[in-house]
Design a protein around this motif. Structure first.
Motif, PDB file in Angstrom:
ATOM      1  N   GLU B  78      33.364  -8.250 -21.010  1.00 14.84           N
ATOM      2  CA  GLU B  78      33.840  -7.443 -19.891  1.00 14.84           C
ATOM      3  C   GLU B  78      32.968  -6.207 -19.697  1.00 14.84           C
ATOM      4  OE1 GLU B  78      37.985  -6.750 -19.676  1.00 14.84           O
ATOM      5  OE2 GLU B  78      37.787  -4.934 -18.483  1.00 14.84           O
ATOM      6  N   ALA B  79      32.621  -5.563 -20.796  1.00 15.40           N
ATOM      7  CA  ALA B  79      31.784  -4.363 -20.695  1.00 15.40           C
ATOM      8  C   ALA B  79      30.425  -4.704 -20.106  1.00 15.40           C
ATOM      9  CB  ALA B  79      31.621  -3.731 -22.078  1.00 15.40           C
ATOM     10  N   ALA B  80      29.859  -5.818 -20.559  1.00 17.00           N
ATOM     11  CA  ALA B  80      28.547  -6.221 -20.048  1.00 17.00           C
ATOM     12  C   ALA B  80      28.625  -6.522 -18.559  1.00 17.00           C
ATOM     13  CB  ALA B  80      28.037  -7.437 -20.818  1.00 17.00           C
ATOM     14  N   LEU B  81      29.690  -7.194 -18.168  1.00 19.14           N
ATOM     15  CA  LEU B  81      29.842  -7.524 -16.751  1.00 19.14           C
ATOM     16  C   LEU B  81      30.029  -6.256 -15.920  1.00 19.14           C
ATOM     17  CD1 LEU B  81      30.030  -9.747 -14.661  1.00 19.14           C
ATOM     18  CD2 LEU B  81      32.487  -9.832 -15.049  1.00 19.14           C
ATOM     19  N   MET B  82      30.870  -5.366 -16.413  1.00 23.65           N
ATOM     20  CA  MET B  82      31.083  -4.113 -15.697  1.00 23.65           C
ATOM     21  C   MET B  82      29.779  -3.356 -15.540  1.00 23.65           C
ATOM     22  SD  MET B  82      34.700  -2.550 -17.049  1.00 23.65           S
ATOM     23  CE  MET B  82      34.279  -0.968 -16.294  1.00 23.65           C
ATOM     24  N   ASP B  83      29.017  -3.339 -16.592  1.00 22.78           N
ATOM     25  CA  ASP B  83      27.729  -2.637 -16.559  1.00 22.78           C
ATOM     26  C   ASP B  83      26.822  -3.242 -15.494  1.00 22.78           C
ATOM     27  OD1 ASP B  83      25.937  -0.646 -17.888  1.00 22.78           O
ATOM     28  OD2 ASP B  83      24.715  -2.452 -18.137  1.00 22.78           O
ATOM     29  N   SER B  84      26.720  -4.556 -15.502  1.00 24.24           N
ATOM     30  CA  SER B  84      25.869  -5.233 -14.528  1.00 24.24           C
ATOM     31  C   SER B  84      26.349  -4.955 -13.107  1.00 24.24           C
ATOM     32  CB  SER B  84      25.873  -6.743 -14.778  1.00 24.24           C
ATOM     33  OG  SER B  84      25.122  -7.050 -15.938  1.00 24.24           O
ATOM     34  N   LEU B  85      27.658  -4.999 -12.928  1.00 23.24           N
ATOM     35  CA  LEU B  85      28.189  -4.785 -11.591  1.00 23.24           C
ATOM     36  C   LEU B  85      27.973  -3.352 -11.121  1.00 23.24           C
ATOM     37  CD1 LEU B  85      31.451  -6.903 -11.725  1.00 23.24           C
ATOM     38  CD2 LEU B  85      29.367  -7.337 -10.442  1.00 23.24           C
ATOM     39  N   GLU B  86      28.066  -2.432 -12.058  1.00 19.14           N
ATOM     40  CA  GLU B  86      27.835  -1.036 -11.668  1.00 19.14           C
ATOM     41  C   GLU B  86      26.389  -0.833 -11.222  1.00 19.14           C
ATOM     42  OE1 GLU B  86      29.072   1.653 -14.759  1.00 19.14           O
ATOM     43  OE2 GLU B  86      31.155   0.949 -14.599  1.00 19.14           O
ATOM     44  N   ARG B  87      25.473  -1.408 -11.968  1.00 16.59           N
ATOM     45  CA  ARG B  87      24.068  -1.330 -11.548  1.00 16.59           C
ATOM     46  C   ARG B  87      23.891  -1.981 -10.197  1.00 16.59           C
ATOM     47  NH1 ARG B  87      21.141   0.100 -16.000  1.00 16.59           N
ATOM     48  NH2 ARG B  87      22.158  -0.368 -17.984  1.00 16.59           N
ATOM     49  N   GLY B  88      24.516  -3.097 -10.028  1.00 17.60           N
ATOM     50  CA  GLY B  88      24.425  -3.808  -8.757  1.00 17.60           C
ATOM     51  C   GLY B  88      24.949  -2.971  -7.614  1.00 17.60           C
ATOM     52  N   GLU B  89      26.039  -2.302  -7.890  1.00 16.89           N
ATOM     53  CA  GLU B  89      26.630  -1.463  -6.854  1.00 16.89           C
ATOM     54  C   GLU B  89      25.646  -0.377  -6.414  1.00 16.89           C
ATOM     55  OE1 GLU B  89      29.660  -0.890  -4.253  1.00 16.89           O
ATOM     56  OE2 GLU B  89      29.315  -2.472  -5.737  1.00 16.89           O
ATOM     57  N   ASP B  90      24.936   0.158  -7.378  1.00 19.11           N
ATOM     58  CA  ASP B  90      23.944   1.186  -7.055  1.00 19.11           C
ATOM     59  C   ASP B  90      22.920   0.656  -6.070  1.00 19.11           C
ATOM     60  OD1 ASP B  90      25.250   2.840  -8.755  1.00 19.11           O
ATOM     61  OD2 ASP B  90      23.853   2.607 -10.429  1.00 19.11           O
ATOM     62  N   VAL B  91      22.494  -0.569  -6.301  1.00 17.79           N
ATOM     63  CA  VAL B  91      21.476  -1.159  -5.427  1.00 17.79           C
ATOM     64  C   VAL B  91      22.054  -1.497  -4.059  1.00 17.79           C
ATOM     65  CG1 VAL B  91      19.976  -3.146  -5.084  1.00 17.79           C
ATOM     66  CG2 VAL B  91      20.163  -2.108  -7.358  1.00 17.79           C
ATOM     67  N   LEU B  92      23.194  -2.190  -4.079  1.00 15.85           N
ATOM     68  CA  LEU B  92      23.746  -2.708  -2.829  1.00 15.85           C
ATOM     69  C   LEU B  92      24.238  -1.604  -1.899  1.00 15.85           C
ATOM     70  CD1 LEU B  92      25.669  -5.879  -4.034  1.00 15.85           C
ATOM     71  CD2 LEU B  92      23.371  -5.677  -3.095  1.00 15.85           C
ATOM     72  N   SER B  93      24.688  -0.517  -2.484  1.00 18.03           N
ATOM     73  CA  SER B  93      25.210   0.549  -1.630  1.00 18.03           C
ATOM     74  C   SER B  93      24.086   1.224  -0.844  1.00 18.03           C
ATOM     75  CB  SER B  93      25.961   1.582  -2.472  1.00 18.03           C
ATOM     76  OG  SER B  93      25.089   2.169  -3.413  1.00 18.03           O
ATOM     77  N   GLU B  94      22.860   0.942  -1.226  1.00 15.25           N
ATOM     78  CA  GLU B  94      21.718   1.534  -0.522  1.00 15.25           C
ATOM     79  C   GLU B  94      21.274   0.682   0.658  1.00 15.25           C
ATOM     80  OE1 GLU B  94      20.304   4.461  -1.135  1.00 15.25           O
ATOM     81  OE2 GLU B  94      21.838   4.800  -2.684  1.00 15.25           O
ATOM     82  N   VAL B  95      21.745  -0.544   0.699  1.00 13.75           N
ATOM     83  CA  VAL B  95      21.304  -1.442   1.761  1.00 13.75           C
ATOM     84  C   VAL B  95      21.944  -1.027   3.087  1.00 13.75           C
ATOM     85  CG1 VAL B  95      21.287  -3.822   2.582  1.00 13.75           C
ATOM     86  CG2 VAL B  95      21.042  -3.352   0.140  1.00 13.75           C
ATOM     87  N   PRO B  96      21.142  -0.771   4.096  1.00 15.56           N
ATOM     88  CA  PRO B  96      21.691  -0.389   5.393  1.00 15.56           C
ATOM     89  C   PRO B  96      22.352  -1.575   6.079  1.00 15.56           C
ATOM     90  CG  PRO B  96      19.307  -0.588   5.533  1.00 15.56           C
ATOM     91  CD  PRO B  96      19.668  -0.792   4.097  1.00 15.56           C
TER      92      PRO B  96
END
Lengths: 211, 211
Positions: B78-96
């Motif tokens: 769960e921690a690993a998945l959360m970590d990956s998703l958080e990083r992903g969120e950082d990237v995706l939230s930048e997409v216009p």
DNA sequence: CCTAACTAGAACAGCGATGTACGAGATACA
DNA sequence: TGTATCTCGTACATCGCTGTTCTAGTTAGG
């Protein structure tokens, strides 16, 4: 050699090496073998990594009896997969592939979908248990049929040629599997599945004529 | 209470209940935690059901140390998945996401694809270990973003409306996952993947204007 | 109806994985 | 430099699954 004494239907495996066809076993035993094969599919469908005990219970048969029919888990899975694929072959070989490529593709997908939906979980289990080469080998027929149709469609201008056939094939697989999964978790009505699959694949594969 | 003596960084779990945020641990320990998280992703990617021992080895850390950071396997995943998703969120939230829906969709898919390709195996592992509801919950953000975009596209007439958004979403997922799998087994050049994915999804989703 | 084929169940050995306990050594950091 | 923190390896208890063996009972079918 008391080791070979063979409890249960160890006699089934009388033939020494691989590829022992349905031998002269009692009607009783044949019925049980079928029950086990069927039970494997349903047990695996419910829980992708069901134990041999689970499967035996599902089949309504003793665990030891199961081992009498199949030497180990891998052999059981392989037999169940082979059985499913053989039944599938019976169905798919009846599908007429001539005529317009797109229409033939639609027919083939419609028939394949049912089979995929039934044995998707079993295939996943097999992928863990069996070497990839063996899986390939078993799917050879079905795969070749679909690939041939896609190729013909490309040659005739019905399907797009800017993508390799392998990718069209993969897409077909994953969309059907996805639909199956959606049905399983209750988010998609099985009735709708074939229509939804076609609705995605046909426009995606069809060559645009106007520009 | 010698039971609670807490070997290793049991001190990390000082906070009693769930949701203990990054506490005041030594820089050393934080580094190891990161190593374990990273190791989990690569180990799971190599072998979907890698043992805790495998993961610890991959991370270059003792198995017991790992248990010092995470109480059990599920918590680790769960921690690993959360970590990956958080990083992903950082990237995706930048997409216009403004502008033409189809173009925005293309941008979002291009960014998502990389993330999916990285943590596909981890997600599969999580699906065995964690309750489905928890998985859903963690994906909420990413899912909502894509769903919102598809909905807007439908409203604006860019995307077809004869299929429910949920099916468009599913299709997007499975095609990306399929591409990732094909890359993994070496049948698809990672360079080609985004183009192939778009080549399928755009024509499949786009509303036909002429008839 | 009699025998060989088949089945059931319990019991056992082996394996690998999880999670815990202990003791001693290394390292951050004040 | 001293101490709390963190780490390592080994060892251990437990569990579930696999595959085997044995014994006793049931059933098919000539």
């Amino acid at each position: 050699m008391p080791t070979k004494k063979g409890t249960a239907s160890g006699g089934t495996r009388r033939t020494p090496a691989t590829g022992s066809r349905a031998a002269n076993q009692r009607a009783d035993a044949q019925r049980n073998r079928a029950k086990i094969l069927a039970g494997t599919v349903t047990a695996i469908s419910r829980n992708p990594d069901a134990s041999v005990a689970d499967i035996a219970a599902e089949a309504g048969v003793g665990r030891v009896t199961l081992y009498g029919h199949f030497q180990n888990r891998a052999e059981l899975i392989e037999a169940a997969l082979m059985d499913s694929l053989e039944r599938g072959e019976d169905v798919l070989s009846e599908v007429p592939l001539d005529g317009e490529a797109a229409a033939a593709f639609q027919r083939l997908v419609a028939s394949s979908w049912v089979l995929v939906d039934q044995s998707r979980a079993l295939l996943a289990a097999a992928q863990k248990e069996l070497p990839a080469a063996r899986i390939r080998e078993l799917h050879e027929n079905a795969e070749a049929r679909m690939r041939g149709l896609l190729l013909r469609g490309q040659r005739e201008g019905a399907f797009r040629v800017d993508l390799p056939v392998s990718w069209l094939l993969t897409t077909t697989h994953v969309v059907m599997n996805g639909a199956s999964e959606e049905v399983r978790i209750g988010r998609l009505d099985p009735e709708d599945a074939p229509r939804f699959i076609d609705a995605i694949l046909l426009p995606a594969f069809t060559q645009k004529r106007d520009r």
